[in-house]
Write a protein that holds these residues in place. Structure first.
Motif, PDB file in Angstrom:
ATOM      1  N   MET A   1      -7.691  -1.821   2.871  1.00  0.00           N
ATOM      2  CA  MET A   1      -7.871  -0.412   3.191  1.00  0.00           C
ATOM      3  C   MET A   1      -9.359  -0.080   3.291  1.00  0.00           C
ATOM      4  SD  MET A   1      -4.760   0.531   3.471  1.00  0.00           S
ATOM      5  CE  MET A   1      -4.783   2.304   3.636  1.00  0.00           C
ATOM      6  N   LYS A   2     -10.148  -0.679   2.391  1.00  0.00           N
ATOM      7  CA  LYS A   2     -11.588  -0.414   2.431  1.00  0.00           C
ATOM      8  C   LYS A   2     -12.215  -0.972   3.698  1.00  0.00           C
ATOM      9  CE  LYS A   2     -12.507   0.109  -2.463  1.00  0.00           C
ATOM     10  NZ  LYS A   2     -12.922  -0.584  -3.695  1.00  0.00           N
TER      11      LYS A   2
ATOM     12  N   ASN B   1       3.317   6.947  12.051  1.00  0.00           N
ATOM     13  CA  ASN B   1       2.336   7.744  11.299  1.00  0.00           C
ATOM     14  C   ASN B   1       0.913   7.355  11.667  1.00  0.00           C
ATOM     15  OD1 ASN B   1       4.291   9.107   9.920  1.00  0.00           O
ATOM     16  ND2 ASN B   1       4.254   7.752   8.144  1.00  0.00           N
TER      17      ASN B   1
ATOM     18  N   SER C   1      -5.151   0.661   8.308  1.00  0.00           N
ATOM     19  CA  SER C   1      -4.473   1.950   8.186  1.00  0.00           C
ATOM     20  C   SER C   1      -3.336   1.897   7.182  1.00  0.00           C
ATOM     21  CB  SER C   1      -3.876   2.364   9.524  1.00  0.00           C
ATOM     22  OG  SER C   1      -4.855   2.315  10.506  1.00  0.00           O
ATOM     23  N   ASP C   2      -2.795   0.698   6.992  1.00  0.00           N
ATOM     24  CA  ASP C   2      -1.704   0.576   6.024  1.00  0.00           C
ATOM     25  C   ASP C   2      -1.618  -0.879   5.597  1.00  0.00           C
ATOM     26  OD1 ASP C   2       0.301   1.390   4.380  1.00  0.00           O
ATOM     27  OD2 ASP C   2       1.602   2.167   5.955  1.00  0.00           O
ATOM     28  N   PHE C   3      -0.890  -1.092   4.521  1.00  0.00           N
ATOM     29  CA  PHE C   3      -0.742  -2.427   3.969  1.00  0.00           C
ATOM     30  C   PHE C   3       0.691  -2.558   3.503  1.00  0.00           C
ATOM     31  CE2 PHE C   3      -0.864  -5.524   0.560  1.00  0.00           C
ATOM     32  CZ  PHE C   3      -1.765  -6.474   0.994  1.00  0.00           C
TER      33      PHE C   3
ATOM     34  N   GLY D   1      -4.643  -5.419  -1.098  1.00  0.00           N
ATOM     35  CA  GLY D   1      -4.221  -4.137  -0.535  1.00  0.00           C
ATOM     36  C   GLY D   1      -5.398  -3.184  -0.435  1.00  0.00           C
TER      37      GLY D   1
END
Lengths: 122, 846
Positions: free
Chosen positions: A96-97, A119, A101-103, A92
């Motif tokens: 993100m790194k 979003n 944008s989302d997980f 996760g």
């Protein structure tokens, strides 16, 4: 931005899941493209104008993490939501790194996915 | 450049001067980040509330639940931190390290491994008392101690240890395969459960036992032969290890193989190992919060006793633990018919204070079966000796041989959970005749459901949730369905059976020994089961159900999975960053994930509201709201783009309500401003008590912080959009809405959290708000004391009407959590609020 013009690319090697998701998202007014592998996804971003990618992590060949890296190198502007049945806290954060944008983890509540998409695209 | 501006620029360099247009673009970017952050904030709090609810609730959850929720929280906080750092041009970059540090701690908790025990593969029972319990399991360790330190007979035996178990599993590389199958298992799908169970059992049974292990087992068997006789028959009994099982009995979870011949020892051993994966064992571990790796299978190999009478004895009565009686269950031959429930045992009660006081159950089947008082005394003495030795009430399996010598097969502590502390009676409803009565209370309680009869020994392919399970025999196998059942009835069996123990452990009403139940109830449909009075009635009888006083049972109490959840929650939920004005309100002071969340939220609001001032950009400055000539100190408005009238002079520090053109904000304000707040409700003594001592879930709310927390509320507006972030009293609320020409895109969302009263009262308040919102067609999610509501894809008028009512609600629900102590009070406030909303909407022409 008119929602109806937004194009989403779904990348997953599970045909059934891909079709189900594509159907449901099409009903919500998105233009849907699909790819069954990371390589196919990389090919698609070259020729199509894509706003957002929903990307599975565990795929044969180039996996989701590799694909995420490759796409972000080529097209840092494309938003990517990772959607996976084999998640972990590390993956996760790593996603993100790498610029996701989302997980989200499967099975995902469809409303949660829709919310994440809107979003991300706002 | 004059000298002053030279010095100023040299030592206090300002940012590059930006044009108004550039500033406006910059603000738009920042506002986008702000919105992502606020969304992530909501997701985080929602997920935290779900975890807390699971932790305090009576439903089981597994490691997957913990992993997905924790991942979601950390991912969302990552979003918050990233966006805050960008919003603040790097000011809070230390948050990055903080989050990294906490993430590592949480991963370490989640992935903590149990060390694999080292030691001999086989240990003789004579040495069992001195070896660690992690090697031998509780059952065999206790037998070792009994043999060593008490003058009681234990069969000659040896233990195939957990070290042997790991050697077998790892040398065949079975664990990865097992993990893969378990990871893909949906335990709610019975068919899949049975199949996965069969598959795992098969790979264990077909895997070869390493030769060196096999020869050690045979060598130990030969030692048994030497002290008994050649080709002596043995029993193989599981003696599973678990880190901490004080709240889990594991009764009948694993296989016992009786009368095993020398040549069959290895296959019997593998069968016992494989029984770690029976459906009942898989479900039991899941419901009780044990991971696969928490259990290793040690196996006892014991010489068979030639038993004339066997039984199970409890040194306290599990059905009435406060009574003075020790309870003996006895049957002819071996005890297996008692524990698997196929026999109804003969029950004898002996007074612990006055052992001469013996009560024998009158039961015609036992006509030729007599245990004389002298032998009863012998059994009683053994029980008391074991209780004295282990210093806790014991559950003992014993056998008598032809010469009436007593052998102890097992002794373990009676689980508190498997005792029914509420020996209840229930009043018979008038004019109601039971369909059937009889048998014995195995676990008290009253419940109802549809009858589901199981005649065969085989597990059914489906079992509807909430059914009343009616059985011929209460076989331990059926434990895999127990947590779905509302009650269990069986024609045979007694309180000492494994299924009986498990039904008490899960708090499920049970009646065993109810003759002809399968026949009489097979077509009954919905029934009410009164396990207190051992009666079953047709239909749902509310008068009886109202007498059900079972306590809520948390099945995962004290389990490894619950421990992991607790440790993670400790790093996640408590809030120590309380006062934004305190010097300790800073990244380095963040102790939990909630602290980081709170910090990000506060600072994001600050960044956005100070953007205009910091950049000397009047257009995006927070303005104080002026209403009817009064400047309000707690209401501020930021114009996102076209929310103010064109003629408004942006230089002003104030904005008159009449200069605002944001339709959503104006509606919201109309509701907020409609009627003055009645002030805090009168709090009763109990209300104060719950404020002072409650709030474990919400330690952040302390009355002395009220003043700083009532501070600023920000509207962020454009013509078609409004976001209101409020901190009123002790609760947080966010209202967001957008209206446009495309109905599809219209929405109003509302989130609400917190309060100062205890958890229950805060929950009652959000339940009340939820009821009202639902009346106005909101989709509402409740998670603990948090509420998330949404109304969307409707006309602009419909959205504006709901904004008005939300405005009214946020003002008039202030502090009423303090007085939410009963249903009547909730109803009173609900009626008041609904009436107020009606007045408002009628007046406003909504």
């Amino acid at each position: 931005m008119n929602k109806k013009l937004l194009t989403l690319l779904l990348v997953d090697d599970e045909e059934q899941f891909l079709n189900m998701l594509a159907n449901r998202l099409e009903q919500r007014g998105y233009v849907i493209l699909t790819a069954h592998s990371g390589d196919e996804a990389l090919f698609q971003i070259e020729k199509e104008d894509i706003n957002l990618i929903i990307l599975d992590i565990s795929m044969p060949g180039r996996d989701g993490m590799e694909t995420l890296k490759a796409i972000k190198q080529k097209r840092p502007d494309i938003q990517i939501i990772m959607l996976t049945g084999h998640g972990s806290i590390q993956k996760g954060i790593e996603s993100m790194k790498l610029g996701a944008s989302d997980f989200l983890e499967k099975p995902v509540d469809f409303n949660v996915l829709l919310e994440s998409i809107s979003n991300t695209l706002q | 450049m004059n000298i002053f501006s030279f010095i100023k620029n040299k030592f206090f360099p300002t940012k590059k001067e930006l044009s108004n247009e550039e500033l406006d673009n910059l603000f738009k970017q920042k506002y986008n980040k702000f919105k992502i952050l606020i969304n992530a904030n909501n997701n985080t709090l929602k997920t935290m509330a779900e975890m807390e609810q699971a932790f305090y609730g009576d439903k089981s959850y597994g490691m997957v639940f913990i992993r997905t929720h924790t991942t979601s929280i950390i991912v969302n906080i990552f979003k918050m931190v990233k966006n805050l750092i960008e919003l603040s041009d790097g000011r809070y970059s230390r948050l990055d390290e903080k989050l990294e540090e906490m993430k590592d701690k949480i991963i370490a908790i989640y992935e903590k491994k149990i060390p694999i025990p080292s030691g001999n593969w086989c240990v003789s029972i004579d040495k069992a008392g001195t070896e660690p319990i992690s090697l031998l399991g509780e059952k065999m360790t206790n037998l070792g101690k009994i043999k060593h330190e008490l003058n009681l007979c234990v069969s000659p035996a040896f233990v195939i240890t957990s070290a042997a178990y790991y050697y077998f599993i790892l040398s065949n590389d079975l664990q990865n395969e097992i993990n893969r199958m378990l990871n893909n298992l949906d335990p709610e799908n019975l068919e899949e459960l049975y199949k996965t169970s069969d598959d795992i059992k098969k790979i264990i049974i077909t895997a070869p036992l390493p030769n060196d292990l096999e020869s050690v087992i045979y060598k130990n068997y030969q030692n048994l032969e030497k002290i008994t006789l050649n080709d002596v028959l043995v029993s193989l009994r599981s003696s599973a290890t678990s880190e901490d099982s004080k709240d889990a009995s594991f009764a009948g979870q694993y296989l016992t193989k009786l009368h095993v011949r020398k040549d069959d020892i290895i296959s019997a051993y593998k069968e016992v190992i494989a029984s770690k994966y029976t459906p009942r064992a898989l479900i039991y571990r899941l419901k009780k919060g044990f991971r696969d790796e928490d259990i290793a299978m040690s196996v006892g190999c014991m010489v068979m006793v030639d038993a004339s009478v066997s039984g199970v004895m409890y040194t306290i009565d599990p059905l009435d633990p406060k009574s003075d009686f020790l309870v003996i269950n006895a049957a002819k031959g071996l005890a297996d018919s008692i524990v698997d429930g196929t026999a109804r045992p003969f029950v004898i009660k002996v007074s612990r204070d006055n052992p001469g006081n013996i009560i024998k159950e009158e039961y015609e089947r036992f006509g030729d079966f007599e245990i004389c008082n002298e032998i009863i005394k012998k059994i009683f003495d053994a029980g008391m000796a074991l209780e004295d030795y282990f210093k806790k009430p014991q559950d003992i399996e014993w056998s008598l041989d032809k010469d009436n010598n007593i052998t102890i097969l097992q002794s373990r502590t009676v689980q508190e959970k498997t005792c029914d502390n509420s020996l209840n009676t229930s009043l018979l409803p008038e004019n109601t005749i039971p369909l059937i009565s009889g048998g014995a209370t195995i676990n008290s309680g009253i419940s109802f459901g549809n009858v589901f009869v199981i005649l065969e020994k085989r597990l059914p392919d489906f079992f509807p949730e909430g059914s009343v399970m009616v059985l011929k025999n209460p076989l331990p196998e059926f434990a895999s369905l127990l947590s779905r059942a509302s009650a269990v009835i069986s024609e045979t069996g007694g309180m000492a059976g494994h299924l009986a123990t498990i039904s008490r452990e899960f708090g499920i009403p049970a009646i065993f020994g109810m003759e002809n139940a399968t026949d009489i109830l097979k077509d009954a449909g919905e029934v009410t089961v009164d396990a207190n009075g051992c009666r079953v009635y047709q239909g749902k009888i509310e008068a009886l159900l109202a007498q059900d006083v079972r306590k809520k049972i948390i099945p995962m109490q004290g389990s490894p999975v619950q421990d992991i959840m607790r440790e993670i929650l400790i790093l996640t939920v408590p809030l120590s960053l309380l006062d934004p004005l305190s010097p300790y309100f800073r990244p380095s002071a963040c102790k939990t994930l909630h602290d980081i969340t709170r910090f990000c939220h506060e600072k994001a609001v600050e960044e956005i509201s100070f953007f205009g001032k910091d950049n000397k950009f009047n257009d995006r400055e927070a303005k104080r709201l002026v209403v009817n000539g009064n400047t309000l100190s707690d209401w501020w408005v930021i114009n996102l783009s076209d929310g103010f009238k064109n003629m408004y002079d942006q230089v002003f520090r104030f904005i008159n309500i009449s200069d605002i053109v944001s339709a959503p904000m104006l509606s919201l304000w109309e509701g907020i401003n409609a009627e003055p707040w009645a002030g805090p409700p009168p709090i009763d003594a109990r209300g104060f008590g719950s404020i002072l001592f409650g709030s474990t879930m919400n330690p952040g709310f302390q009355p002395e912080l009220a003043s700083s927390m009532t501070a600023k509320n920000y509207f962020m507006v454009s013509k078609d959009y409004c976001n209101l972030s409020m901190r009123l009293g002790y609760h947080f609320a966010v209202v967001e809405s957008q209206i446009s020409d495309v109905i599809h895109d219209n929405y109003v969302s509302f989130s609400f959290r917190g309060g100062a009263a205890d958890e229950r009262r805060r929950e009652m308040r959000v339940e009340l708000i939820s009821d009202i919102l639902k009346k106005y067609d909101f989709r509402v999610e409740l998670k603990g004391d948090s509420l998330f509501a949404r109304f969307e894809r409707e006309s602009g008028d419909a959205i504006l009407l709901r904004l008005k009512m939300l405005g009214y609600l946020v003002i008039h629900t202030r502090q009423i959590d303090m007085v939410m102590y009963n249903g009547a009070m909730v109803k009173e406030y609900e009626d008041k609020l609904l009436a107020g909303i009606e007045r408002l909407l009628v007046k406003g022409g909504g």
